[in-house]
Design an enzyme around this catalytic site. Structure first.
Site, PDB file in Angstrom:
ATOM      1  N   THR A 123      -6.272 -10.451  13.239  1.00  0.00           N
ATOM      2  CA  THR A 123      -6.824  -9.501  13.325  1.00  0.00           C
ATOM      3  C   THR A 123      -6.899  -8.620  11.783  1.00  0.00           C
ATOM      4  OG1 THR A 123      -7.589  -9.568  15.762  1.00  0.00           O
ATOM      5  CG2 THR A 123      -8.961  -7.856  13.901  1.00  0.00           C
TER       6      THR A 123
ATOM      7  N   GLY B  97       0.694  -1.230   0.138  1.00  0.00           N
ATOM      8  CA  GLY B  97       0.068  -0.223  -0.052  1.00  0.00           C
ATOM      9  C   GLY B  97       0.471   1.365   0.324  1.00  0.00           C
TER      10      GLY B  97
ATOM     11  N   CYS C 163      16.473   0.117   1.520  1.00  0.00           N
ATOM     12  CA  CYS C 163      16.397  -0.509   2.534  1.00  0.00           C
ATOM     13  C   CYS C 163      17.853  -0.808   2.419  1.00  0.00           C
ATOM     14  CB  CYS C 163      16.097  -2.274   1.698  1.00  0.00           C
ATOM     15  SG  CYS C 163      14.424  -1.352   1.009  1.00  0.00           S
TER      16      CYS C 163
END
Ligand SMILES: *Cc1c(COP(=O)(O)O)cnc(C)c1O
Length: 396
Positions: free
Chosen positions: A237, A200, A324
């Site tokens: 969840t 996202g 990274c």
């Protein structure tokens, strides 16, 4: 002026994404697994988000698994592709040398477990050759994992052709499409993709949410043991606010893809044209097969880190390679895979744009970078050394 040109590292959350997540932080706080009205409400929203994400990829909602990030989706897909291969006695995987570390480190782990990995070269243009992929296929090849769009140099791989080859040979095909989704058209059917990772925060959703597309019929094993979430395969969840934001951001970028691509491509091309005028500069990647927003250059005689610090002082946020690998002094594995010598790969700059950037910002970058490169060169012993063997391009 302030310019954010590091969108390949992460993007700003869009207004649309923010608005989609706010209700789930306030009134729609139910757990989608709960049977009461609050749970049902959250579950309906989750179902809607899954449908949206599936539709943007031309997939079916049952083929979408929400994850915590793109890295998780890569780990899951590759580990599973390998496990399914091993079940059939096949332990050979094909990938390439410019993958993200989420893929490379997962493959390294599998190699320690007895899998064999062929890393295809990408040549000086940063693209895998389809003939070489075909030639690398063996009777025991179980998985091909090739990224859609590279995060450092923006090269687009021939995904559709690779997908067609894998499909005809019965080999699973995974693609890390983290830099592609929301930026270029992605169609899992037309591209013959079996598994695809997305994230996202690379297209204006918040950090900490991604998805794995896994074609139906592929028997994915549980990645996180726990409850029945994500069809029991990834317990925990669901991060409803982030998932809703991601679906909204994805829908928005898919709907505006043609105009966003046109705007971003025009800015990219202007940047490439302007930066190419800097003496002893190299534009990395393939001009004809390039993601709209990524510009990668190497400037001889300077250190990429110094360039970044100076640009930061001028208000420009950029990167030397991928976020990274920053902090390490080794040149990026991607630039080295293009065959660039260490000393040239050290002077790298990545500018990554999105639809929020403007031509005025591009003009500002084009005003600053040549000046900063010149200043750094005049202080650089490496550059001085180069001048012993060549005319000084700054002398008129
Ligand atoms: C950013 C990125 C990832 C990792 O995604 P996260 O959501 O940050 O874990 C993987 N692959 C590519 C190509 C990326 O650009």
């Amino acid at each position: 002026m302030f310019v954010y040109a590091d969108n390949a590292a992460t993007t700003a959350v869009s207004k649309t994404a923010l608005e989609a997540m706010l209700p789930a932080l306030h009134e729609m706080y139910g757990n989608p697994s709960s049977l009461h009205q609050k749970g049902r409400e959250a579950n309906m929203a989750l179902i809607g988000a899954r449908e949206t994400v599936a539709k943007c990829l031309n997939a079916s909602p049952k083929e979408i698994y929400f994850t915590g990030c793109g890295t998780e989706a890569d780990n899951w897909a590759i580990t599973e592709g390998a496990r399914l291969g091993a079940l059939a006695g096949k332990k050979h995987i094909i990938s390439d040398t410019i993958e993200h570390h989420a893929v490379l480190h997962t493959l390294a782990k599998l190699e320690k477990q007895g899998f064999e990995v062929t890393y295809l070269p990408v040549h000086s243009n940063g693209i895998v050759r389809v003939e070489e992929l075909e030639a690398a296929i063996r009777p025991d090849t179980c998985l091909v994992t090739i990224m859609f769009s590279n995060n450092e140099i923006g090269t687009l791989q021939p995904i559709r052709e690779i997908g067609a080859i894998c499909r005809s040979r019965g080999i699973l095909f995974h693609t890390d499409a983290v830099q592609a989704v929301g930026h270029v058209p992605v169609d899992v059917e037309a591209d013959h993709i079996d598994m695809l990772s997305l994230s996202g925060h690379k297209f204006h959703a918040p950090k900490g949410v991604g998805a794995l597309y896994c074609r139906k019929g592929i028997k994915l094993k549980n990645f996180i043991e726990g409850g029945a979430q994500e069809r029991g395969k990834r317990g925990g969840t669901e991060a409803i606010p982030a998932i809703l934001a991601m679906a909204a951001a994805m829908q928005e970028s898919c709907e505006h893809l043609p105009e966003n691509m046109a705007h971003v491509t025009a800015m990219r091309d202007k940047l490439i044209e302007g930066l190419s005028k800097i003496p002893y500069s190299h534009c990395n990647g393939d001009p004809d097969h390039k993601a709209p927003g990524i510009v990668s250059f190497c400037f001889e005689g300077i250190e990429g880190e110094s360039l970044l610090l100076r640009l930061d002082l001028a208000g420009i946020c950029a990167s030397s390679g991928s976020a990274c690998t920053s902090g390490s002094l080794d040149p990026s594995h991607v630039l080295l895979a293009l065959g660039l010598p260490h000393e040239i790969a050290h002077g790298s700059l990545r500018l990554s744009l999105c639809e929020y950037n403007t031509m005025e910002e591009v003009d500002y970058i084009l005003e600053q970078v040549p000046q900063v490169v010149k200043t750094l060169r005049q202080m650089s012993p490496v550059w001085m050394h180069m001048l012993e063997k060549m005319p000084d391009p700054y002398q008129d």
